[in-house]
Design an enzyme around this catalytic site. Structure first.
Site, mmCIF file in Angstrom:
data_model
loop_
_atom_site.group_PDB
_atom_site.id
_atom_site.type_symbol
_atom_site.label_atom_id
_atom_site.label_comp_id
_atom_site.label_asym_id
_atom_site.label_seq_id
_atom_site.Cartn_x
_atom_site.Cartn_y
_atom_site.Cartn_z
ATOM 1 N N TYR A 167 -0.885 1.812 1.384
ATOM 2 C CA TYR A 167 -0.194 1.588 0.107
ATOM 3 C C TYR A 167 1.171 2.256 0.068
ATOM 4 O O TYR A 167 1.922 2.067 -0.879
ATOM 5 C CB TYR A 167 -1.046 2.139 -1.042
ATOM 6 C CG TYR A 167 -1.372 3.597 -0.837
ATOM 7 C CD1 TYR A 167 -0.493 4.589 -1.262
ATOM 8 C CD2 TYR A 167 -2.524 3.981 -0.174
ATOM 9 C CE1 TYR A 167 -0.766 5.928 -1.032
ATOM 10 C CE2 TYR A 167 -2.803 5.309 0.046
ATOM 11 C CZ TYR A 167 -1.919 6.278 -0.378
ATOM 12 O OH TYR A 167 -2.192 7.592 -0.139
ATOM 13 N N GLY A 168 1.485 3.044 1.072
ATOM 14 C CA GLY A 168 2.743 3.800 1.103
ATOM 15 C C GLY A 168 3.478 3.585 2.411
ATOM 16 O O GLY A 168 3.633 2.446 2.867
ATOM 17 N N LEU A 194 2.706 3.999 5.493
ATOM 18 C CA LEU A 194 2.022 3.383 6.631
ATOM 19 C C LEU A 194 2.108 1.856 6.599
ATOM 20 O O LEU A 194 1.729 1.201 7.563
ATOM 21 C CB LEU A 194 0.561 3.844 6.706
ATOM 22 C CG LEU A 194 0.349 5.313 7.060
ATOM 23 C CD1 LEU A 194 -1.142 5.639 7.119
ATOM 24 C CD2 LEU A 194 1.037 5.698 8.356
ATOM 25 N N GLU A 241 -1.846 12.558 8.363
ATOM 26 C CA GLU A 241 -1.946 12.643 6.904
ATOM 27 C C GLU A 241 -2.087 14.092 6.454
ATOM 28 O O GLU A 241 -2.775 14.885 7.071
ATOM 29 C CB GLU A 241 -3.119 11.812 6.381
ATOM 30 C CG GLU A 241 -2.881 10.328 6.471
ATOM 31 C CD GLU A 241 -1.688 9.835 5.671
ATOM 32 O OE1 GLU A 241 -1.328 10.443 4.657
ATOM 33 O OE2 GLU A 241 -1.123 8.808 6.069
#
Length: 162
Positions: A31-32, A34, A99
């Site tokens: 969602y970001g 990546l 992450e």
């Protein structure tokens, strides 16, 4: 927001008790950053297969002082992203090391019924909406450089005999 257990290298949720990748592993919901091909290429050396996806009840929220978002619950929102498939066990482990420790890997169900894993932010933050277009316009080259530096440090760290 309740904090769930942080999940990192050595987890059995994706790899099974022997640490081996399963062919039935659910994909990653990105969602970001990546989602960005240049980021994936820099981190894992390739751009994996993707398709669009959406997640109800969550938002990619901006994080104070960071150029990347965190996925947080927000019943009023729908978050677009990419469903990333075909990741190898080594690629999953690399993403997991990459992450931040304030993310936990959680299983989510997308609007089309697909089960996927997503890195969910574990700390309180305002549920504003992070902007991919602002990220691309203002931070992408700097972020790709940061990813490359991280990847180099990670490679050196892993190559040290233990």
């Amino acid at each position: 927001m309740p904090v769930t257990a942080r999940v990192h290298v050595g987890r059995t949720d994706i790899f099974g008790p022997e640490g081996l990748a399963s062919t039935s592993t659910a994909p990653l919901f990105a969602y970001g950053t990546l989602q960005v091909p240049e980021v994936a290429q820099t981190l894992i050396g390739r751009v994996p297969d993707t398709r669009t996806g959406e997640l109800n009840g969550w938002v990619a929220a901006p994080l104070p002082g960071r150029m990347y978002p965190g996925l947080v619950r927000d019943k009023t929102r729908r978050t677009p992203g990419l469903v990333v498939t075909g990741l190898t066990a080594a690629e999953w482990m690399l993403f997991d090391r990459f992450e931040d420790e304030d993310y936990a890997l959680e299983r989510v169900t997308l609007t089309d019924g697909t089960d996927a894993w997503a890195y969910v932010w574990q700390l309180d933050t305002d549920p504003g909406v992070w902007s991919m277009s602002d990220f691309r316009s203002n931070f992408l080259p700097q972020y790709v450089d940061r990813c490359a530096a991280w990847s180099e440090r990670d490679t050196k760290h892993r190559s040290i005999p233990r």
